[in-house]
Design an enzyme around this catalytic site. Structure first.
Site, PDB file in Angstrom:
ATOM      1  N   ASP A 168       0.824  -1.217   0.000  1.00 15.84           N
ATOM      2  CA  ASP A 168       0.000   0.000   0.000  1.00 15.84           C
ATOM      3  C   ASP A 168       0.860   1.270   0.000  1.00 15.84           C
ATOM      4  O   ASP A 168       1.988   1.255   0.469  1.00 15.84           O
ATOM      5  CB  ASP A 168      -0.924  -0.026   1.232  1.00 15.84           C
ATOM      6  CG  ASP A 168      -2.052   0.975   1.116  1.00 15.84           C
ATOM      7  OD1 ASP A 168      -2.338   1.427  -0.007  1.00 15.84           O
ATOM      8  OD2 ASP A 168      -2.648   1.307   2.158  1.00 15.84           O
TER       9      ASP A 168
ATOM     10  N   ASN B 226     -10.907  -3.121  -4.737  1.00 17.31           N
ATOM     11  CA  ASN B 226     -10.212  -2.163  -5.608  1.00 17.31           C
ATOM     12  C   ASN B 226     -10.938  -1.908  -6.935  1.00 17.31           C
ATOM     13  O   ASN B 226     -10.637  -0.947  -7.638  1.00 17.31           O
ATOM     14  CB  ASN B 226      -8.764  -2.600  -5.865  1.00 17.31           C
ATOM     15  CG  ASN B 226      -7.837  -2.401  -4.682  1.00 17.31           C
ATOM     16  OD1 ASN B 226      -6.899  -3.165  -4.467  1.00 17.31           O
ATOM     17  ND2 ASN B 226      -8.086  -1.376  -3.883  1.00 17.31           N
TER      18      ASN B 226
END
Ligand code: IPE
Ligand code: IPE
Ligand code: MG
Length: 247
Positions: free
Chosen positions: A27, A75
């Site tokens: 991330d 996502n």
């Protein structure tokens, strides 16, 4: 006056106490790019380079398995242009599988629901997996369209089907059964989960497997994550007292 001698800093990894399986939430690509006034796509590209570097490092030091969170079931909620860009990046990476995996001992696997990925990508995945077939080193699970909740639902459905078909009784649905029916069923247990970028959440990553995993986080955005940071995470892991409910 007596001064207690400061405990000496542990500076290197103890090879006899390695985490067997490491999960990494890759991330912070977007923030890395933003800090440099670059488009998010540049962050994803830089993140992909870091991914390759870190997997090779983990293989080199003897880690048995690594699961890298590359695209979550959530996502898809990003703008289409970003999803397209991530899929393109993934495809380009897989296209270069010969080059990427040549001379490495990495065993590639993909975990997650592949049915939502394009046929083009699925073919490229199969090809890349085939290339690494004879390898004997680290298992690299790329988590694509992966969600921990989906993974548990999938295992529950496998159990329900088996009961429905009379192959097992409800009592035979045990932790061991479900564990074996996670995508990581034949992997060593996840000992360590790493989250860079400063967030303190799992974001639907390895929910079942994280029951007793050690968690390690850092403020570093994934593209800046180095071998040294991985070493630091492992050294910290080795200082943890894993009790598993005992005293
Ligand atoms: C991780 O970086 C990459 C994926 C989720 C695919 P992000 O894109 O989430 O980066 P931030 O969190 O916006 O910085
Ligand atoms: C987790 O990162 C997913 C991946 C790294 C692939 P996100 O950026 O999607 O997580 P949230 O939205 O901050 O929880
Ligand atoms: Mg993010």
């Amino acid at each position: 006056m007596l001064f207690k001698k400061k405990k000496e800093e542990v500076r290197s990894i103890d090879p006899s106490n390695l985490p067997r399986h490491i999960g990494v939430i890759m991330d912070g690509n977007g923030r890395w790019a933003k800090n440099r006034h670059l488009p998010r796509s540049a962050g994803h590209k830089a993140g992909a380079d870091t991914f390759e570097k870190i997997v090779k490092y983990c293989d080199k030091i003897g880690i048995k398995a690594i699961t890298a969170y590359a695209f979550s079931t959530e996502n898809w909620n990003r703008p289409k242009a970003e999803v397209d860009n991530l899929m393109e990046l993934l495809y380009n990476y897989l296209q270069m599988a010969e080059e990427k995996f040549a001379g490495t001992n990495i065993i590639l696997r993909v975990i997650g629901d592949r049915s939502a990925l394009s046929e083009k990508i699925n073919k490229a995945i199969d090809h890349a997996i085939e290339i690494t077939n004879g390898n004997t080193g680290i298992i690299l699970n790329m988590a694509l369209n992966y969600g921990g909740q989906d993974e548990i639902v999938r295992a529950a459905r496998i159990a329900a089907e088996a009961v429905k078909n009379g192959e097992m009784t409800p009592e035979e649905i045990t932790k061991e059964f479900l564990d074996k029916n996670m995508y990581t069923g034949d992997n060593p247990p996840v000992d360590l989960i790493i989250r860079p970028s400063g967030e303190l959440r799992l974001s639907n990553f390895l929910l079942w497997q994280s029951a007793y995993a050690e968690l390690w986080y850092s403020d570093i955005n994934w593209p800046d994550f180095s071998e040294k940071d991985m070493e630091r995470a492992i050294i910290d892991y080795q200082k943890r007292n894993r009790r598993f409910g005992k005293v």
